[in-house]
Structure formats: structure tokens, C-alpha cells
Motif scaffolding. Structure first.
Motif, PDB file in Angstrom:
ATOM      1  N   PHE A  93       0.812  -1.213   0.000  1.00  0.00           N
ATOM      2  CA  PHE A  93       0.000   0.000   0.000  1.00  0.00           C
ATOM      3  C   PHE A  93       0.849   1.269   0.000  1.00  0.00           C
ATOM      4  CE2 PHE A  93      -2.233   3.414   2.261  1.00  0.00           C
ATOM      5  CZ  PHE A  93      -3.297   3.607   1.388  1.00  0.00           C
ATOM      6  N   ASN A  94       1.811   1.359   0.891  1.00  0.00           N
ATOM      7  CA  ASN A  94       2.627   2.574   0.981  1.00  0.00           C
ATOM      8  C   ASN A  94       3.435   2.835  -0.281  1.00  0.00           C
ATOM      9  OD1 ASN A  94       1.734   3.276   3.538  1.00  0.00           O
ATOM     10  ND2 ASN A  94       3.312   2.051   4.551  1.00  0.00           N
ATOM     11  N   GLN A  95       3.826   1.774  -0.949  1.00  0.00           N
ATOM     12  CA  GLN A  95       4.638   1.907  -2.163  1.00  0.00           C
ATOM     13  C   GLN A  95       3.811   2.345  -3.377  1.00  0.00           C
ATOM     14  OE1 GLN A  95       7.106  -1.534  -2.819  1.00  0.00           O
ATOM     15  NE2 GLN A  95       7.515  -0.980  -4.942  1.00  0.00           N
ATOM     16  N   ILE A  96       2.537   1.935  -3.447  1.00  0.00           N
ATOM     17  CA  ILE A  96       1.746   2.199  -4.652  1.00  0.00           C
ATOM     18  C   ILE A  96       0.655   3.239  -4.474  1.00  0.00           C
ATOM     19  CG2 ILE A  96       2.180  -0.118  -5.542  1.00  0.00           C
ATOM     20  CD1 ILE A  96      -0.685  -0.862  -4.745  1.00  0.00           C
ATOM     21  N   ARG A  97       0.381   3.675  -3.266  1.00  0.00           N
ATOM     22  CA  ARG A  97      -0.795   4.524  -2.999  1.00  0.00           C
ATOM     23  C   ARG A  97      -0.772   5.848  -3.744  1.00  0.00           C
ATOM     24  NH1 ARG A  97      -0.040   7.892   2.249  1.00  0.00           N
ATOM     25  NH2 ARG A  97       2.194   7.646   2.531  1.00  0.00           N
ATOM     26  N   ARG A  98       0.399   6.422  -4.003  1.00  0.00           N
ATOM     27  CA  ARG A  98       0.464   7.699  -4.721  1.00  0.00           C
ATOM     28  C   ARG A  98       0.183   7.543  -6.214  1.00  0.00           C
ATOM     29  NH1 ARG A  98       5.638   8.120  -3.461  1.00  0.00           N
ATOM     30  NH2 ARG A  98       5.663   7.270  -1.382  1.00  0.00           N
ATOM     31  N   MET A  99       0.365   6.328  -6.727  1.00  0.00           N
ATOM     32  CA  MET A  99       0.189   6.071  -8.162  1.00  0.00           C
ATOM     33  C   MET A  99      -1.194   5.499  -8.491  1.00  0.00           C
ATOM     34  SD  MET A  99       3.235   6.728  -9.628  1.00  0.00           S
ATOM     35  CE  MET A  99       3.592   5.658 -10.976  1.00  0.00           C
ATOM     36  N   LEU A 100      -1.767   4.766  -7.546  1.00  0.00           N
ATOM     37  CA  LEU A 100      -3.062   4.130  -7.770  1.00  0.00           C
ATOM     38  C   LEU A 100      -4.016   4.526  -6.660  1.00  0.00           C
ATOM     39  CD1 LEU A 100      -1.890   0.531  -8.688  1.00  0.00           C
ATOM     40  CD2 LEU A 100      -2.783   2.239 -10.255  1.00  0.00           C
ATOM     41  N   TRP A 101      -5.265   4.615  -6.991  1.00  0.00           N
ATOM     42  CA  TRP A 101      -6.263   4.949  -5.995  1.00  0.00           C
ATOM     43  C   TRP A 101      -7.462   4.040  -6.180  1.00  0.00           C
ATOM     44  CZ3 TRP A 101      -4.188   7.999  -9.714  1.00  0.00           C
ATOM     45  CH2 TRP A 101      -4.978   8.227 -10.843  1.00  0.00           C
ATOM     46  N   GLY A 102      -8.364   4.038  -5.215  1.00  0.00           N
ATOM     47  CA  GLY A 102      -9.518   3.149  -5.299  1.00  0.00           C
ATOM     48  C   GLY A 102      -9.120   1.720  -4.994  1.00  0.00           C
ATOM     49  N   LYS A 103      -9.936   0.795  -5.445  1.00  0.00           N
ATOM     50  CA  LYS A 103      -9.727  -0.617  -5.133  1.00  0.00           C
ATOM     51  C   LYS A 103      -9.172  -1.404  -6.318  1.00  0.00           C
ATOM     52  CE  LYS A 103     -13.234  -0.778  -1.584  1.00  0.00           C
ATOM     53  NZ  LYS A 103     -14.385  -1.482  -1.056  1.00  0.00           N
ATOM     54  N   ARG A 104      -8.607  -0.732  -7.256  1.00  0.00           N
ATOM     55  CA  ARG A 104      -8.156  -1.400  -8.472  1.00  0.00           C
ATOM     56  C   ARG A 104      -6.633  -1.374  -8.586  1.00  0.00           C
ATOM     57  NH1 ARG A 104     -10.440   1.040 -13.721  1.00  0.00           N
ATOM     58  NH2 ARG A 104     -12.344   0.673 -12.567  1.00  0.00           N
ATOM     59  N   PHE A 105      -6.069  -2.522  -8.921  1.00  0.00           N
ATOM     60  CA  PHE A 105      -4.650  -2.590  -9.267  1.00  0.00           C
ATOM     61  C   PHE A 105      -4.515  -2.814 -10.771  1.00  0.00           C
ATOM     62  CE2 PHE A 105      -0.586  -4.752  -9.909  1.00  0.00           C
ATOM     63  CZ  PHE A 105       0.275  -3.875  -9.255  1.00  0.00           C
ATOM     64  N   TRP A 106      -5.325  -3.741 -11.305  1.00  0.00           N
ATOM     65  CA  TRP A 106      -5.306  -4.057 -12.742  1.00  0.00           C
ATOM     66  C   TRP A 106      -6.411  -3.294 -13.465  1.00  0.00           C
ATOM     67  CZ3 TRP A 106      -0.951  -6.417 -13.362  1.00  0.00           C
ATOM     68  CH2 TRP A 106      -0.509  -7.382 -12.471  1.00  0.00           C
ATOM     69  N   THR A 107      -6.253  -3.146 -14.785  1.00  0.00           N
ATOM     70  CA  THR A 107      -7.353  -2.636 -15.596  1.00  0.00           C
ATOM     71  C   THR A 107      -8.471  -3.673 -15.571  1.00  0.00           C
ATOM     72  OG1 THR A 107      -6.520  -3.685 -17.612  1.00  0.00           O
ATOM     73  CG2 THR A 107      -5.820  -1.406 -17.201  1.00  0.00           C
ATOM     74  N   LYS A 108      -9.653  -3.287 -16.021  1.00  0.00           N
ATOM     75  CA  LYS A 108     -10.773  -4.232 -16.048  1.00  0.00           C
ATOM     76  C   LYS A 108     -10.586  -5.296 -17.127  1.00  0.00           C
ATOM     77  CE  LYS A 108     -14.264  -1.101 -14.230  1.00  0.00           C
ATOM     78  NZ  LYS A 108     -15.549  -0.447 -14.470  1.00  0.00           N
ATOM     79  N   SER A 109      -9.808  -5.015 -18.137  1.00  0.00           N
ATOM     80  CA  SER A 109      -9.644  -5.944 -19.254  1.00  0.00           C
ATOM     81  C   SER A 109      -8.366  -6.770 -19.101  1.00  0.00           C
ATOM     82  CB  SER A 109      -9.606  -5.167 -20.568  1.00  0.00           C
ATOM     83  OG  SER A 109      -8.539  -4.250 -20.552  1.00  0.00           O
ATOM     84  N   TYR A 110      -8.194  -7.725 -19.992  1.00  0.00           N
ATOM     85  CA  TYR A 110      -6.976  -8.519 -20.061  1.00  0.00           C
ATOM     86  C   TYR A 110      -6.820  -9.021 -21.485  1.00  0.00           C
ATOM     87  CZ  TYR A 110     -10.019 -12.663 -19.745  1.00  0.00           C
ATOM     88  OH  TYR A 110     -10.986 -13.612 -19.959  1.00  0.00           O
ATOM     89  N   CYS A 111      -5.647  -9.507 -21.795  1.00  0.00           N
ATOM     90  CA  CYS A 111      -5.376 -10.087 -23.109  1.00  0.00           C
ATOM     91  C   CYS A 111      -5.093 -11.568 -22.910  1.00  0.00           C
ATOM     92  CB  CYS A 111      -4.166  -9.396 -23.734  1.00  0.00           C
ATOM     93  SG  CYS A 111      -3.648 -10.102 -25.309  1.00  0.00           S
ATOM     94  N   VAL A 112      -5.676 -12.405 -23.761  1.00  0.00           N
ATOM     95  CA  VAL A 112      -5.373 -13.832 -23.749  1.00  0.00           C
ATOM     96  C   VAL A 112      -5.069 -14.264 -25.182  1.00  0.00           C
ATOM     97  CG1 VAL A 112      -7.813 -14.518 -23.896  1.00  0.00           C
ATOM     98  CG2 VAL A 112      -6.112 -16.144 -23.049  1.00  0.00           C
ATOM     99  N   ILE A 113      -3.988 -15.006 -25.321  1.00  0.00           N
ATOM    100  CA  ILE A 113      -3.554 -15.501 -26.630  1.00  0.00           C
ATOM    101  C   ILE A 113      -3.314 -16.995 -26.490  1.00  0.00           C
ATOM    102  CG2 ILE A 113      -1.798 -15.341 -28.431  1.00  0.00           C
ATOM    103  CD1 ILE A 113      -1.212 -12.461 -27.252  1.00  0.00           C
ATOM    104  N   SER A 114      -3.964 -17.777 -27.343  1.00  0.00           N
ATOM    105  CA  SER A 114      -3.742 -19.221 -27.278  1.00  0.00           C
ATOM    106  C   SER A 114      -2.337 -19.527 -27.780  1.00  0.00           C
ATOM    107  CB  SER A 114      -4.792 -19.972 -28.097  1.00  0.00           C
ATOM    108  OG  SER A 114      -4.726 -19.586 -29.450  1.00  0.00           O
ATOM    109  N   VAL A 115      -1.753 -20.562 -27.203  1.00  0.00           N
ATOM    110  CA  VAL A 115      -0.369 -20.910 -27.518  1.00  0.00           C
ATOM    111  C   VAL A 115      -0.329 -22.337 -28.030  1.00  0.00           C
ATOM    112  CG1 VAL A 115       1.941 -21.191 -26.550  1.00  0.00           C
ATOM    113  CG2 VAL A 115       0.456 -19.385 -25.692  1.00  0.00           C
ATOM    114  N   GLY A 116       0.359 -22.536 -29.129  1.00  0.00           N
ATOM    115  CA  GLY A 116       0.508 -23.879 -29.688  1.00  0.00           C
ATOM    116  C   GLY A 116       1.936 -24.353 -29.554  1.00  0.00           C
ATOM    117  N   ASP A 117       2.159 -25.615 -29.844  1.00  0.00           N
ATOM    118  CA  ASP A 117       3.499 -26.191 -29.778  1.00  0.00           C
ATOM    119  C   ASP A 117       4.025 -26.444 -31.185  1.00  0.00           C
ATOM    120  OD1 ASP A 117       3.922 -26.203 -27.067  1.00  0.00           O
ATOM    121  OD2 ASP A 117       3.006 -28.154 -26.767  1.00  0.00           O
ATOM    122  N   GLY A 118       4.422 -25.414 -31.875  1.00  0.00           N
ATOM    123  CA  GLY A 118       5.101 -25.575 -33.151  1.00  0.00           C
ATOM    124  C   GLY A 118       4.258 -25.397 -34.394  1.00  0.00           C
ATOM    125  N   ALA A 119       3.037 -25.840 -34.405  1.00  0.00           N
ATOM    126  CA  ALA A 119       2.216 -25.749 -35.611  1.00  0.00           C
ATOM    127  C   ALA A 119       1.500 -24.401 -35.656  1.00  0.00           C
ATOM    128  CB  ALA A 119       1.193 -26.872 -35.646  1.00  0.00           C
TER     129      ALA A 119
END
Length: 134
Positions: A93-119
Motif C-alpha cells: 500500500f505505501n509503495q503504490i498509494r500515490r500512483m493508484l487509488w480506489g480498489k483497483r490494481f489491474w485494468t478491467k480488461s486482459y489479453c489472452v492468446i492461445s499458444v501452440g506447440d510448433g504448428a
């Protein structure tokens, strides 16, 4: 390629996840990143998800996970983001409080990419297209 088995299936499902800090704030220090890795590994173990790799920069993280087909991927993602956000905000909290506020650390969205093995997608499309009865 390493295959895993379920009760009625054989699978190799991997996903590359990217979580971005709210407002793209540069708050992820090496200490926070190490703690995030611990949190993610623990949460994955609880949810039948294999934690394979994690790294990041000051404003985002990348995770590589493997999961069974019985799991809807959005469920572990929700847990990973929600619980890691809560723990990081509590522990740093003390380290991040000046940069972030409210109850959120991450954005509401995310990225997901499927991963294959070679093909590539093109190779798989060609294989399916040409796989016919004689």
C-alpha cells in the motif's frame, strides 16, 4: 509436445495472459513482480491450472499457463486478477498509494492468446482441409 489426460480426453491447452496495471501506472517493482509470481503460482495450483512462466515490466505482466478443457478460462483469470490485486494493494500500500487509488490494481480488461506447440494456424488449417477419406 506434451499431452495431458483427463477422464475422457487428451489435451494440451496453454494460454498467454497479459494483465495491465490500472491507468498504465509504472508501479511493478522487482519486489512486487516476485510477489505476483508467488501469488499466481499459488492460485494456479488451487485451480487445476499449471503455472508455467511469469515476467513483466513496470506496467504489465505476462503469464503462461496450462489448463484442462473442463475449465472456463475466464474463471481462473478472474481469480488471478482479483486476488493478486487485493494482496498487492494490502502488502504494498505505501509503495503504490500515490500512483493508484480506489480498489483497483489491474485494468478491467486482459489479453489472452492461445499458444501452440510448433504448428501455426495455417499448418493446422491445411492439415484439416487435406485430411479426407480416401
Amino acid at each position: 509436445m506434451q499431452l495431458s489426460t483427463g477422464s475422457h480426453c487428451v489435451f494440451n491447452l496453454k494460454a498467454h495472459l497479459i494483465f495491465v496495471v490500472a491507468y498504465r501506472r509504472k508501479v511493478i517493482s522487482s519486489t512486487i513482480l516476485e510477489r505476483l509470481k508467488e501469488i499466481f503460482a499459488d492460485l494456479c495450483q488451487r485451480d487445476q491450472v499449471r503455472f508455467l512462466e511469469c515476467s513483466g515490466e513496470e506496467d504489465h505482466v505476462h503469464l503462461l499457463i496450462s489448463y484442462p478443457p473442463t475449465i472456463c478460462l475466464s474463471n481462473p483469470v478472474r481469480k488471478l486478477k482479483t486476488i493478486s490485486s487485493l494482496k498487492i494493494r494490502q502488502e504494498f500500500f505505501n509503495q503504490i498509494r500515490r500512483m493508484l487509488w480506489g480498489k483497483r490494481f489491474w485494468t478491467k480488461s486482459y489479453c489472452v492468446i492461445s499458444v501452440g506447440d510448433g504448428a501455426t494456424t495455417a499448418i493446422i488449417e491445411r492439415y484439416i482441409k487435406n485430411h479426407r477419406l480416401n
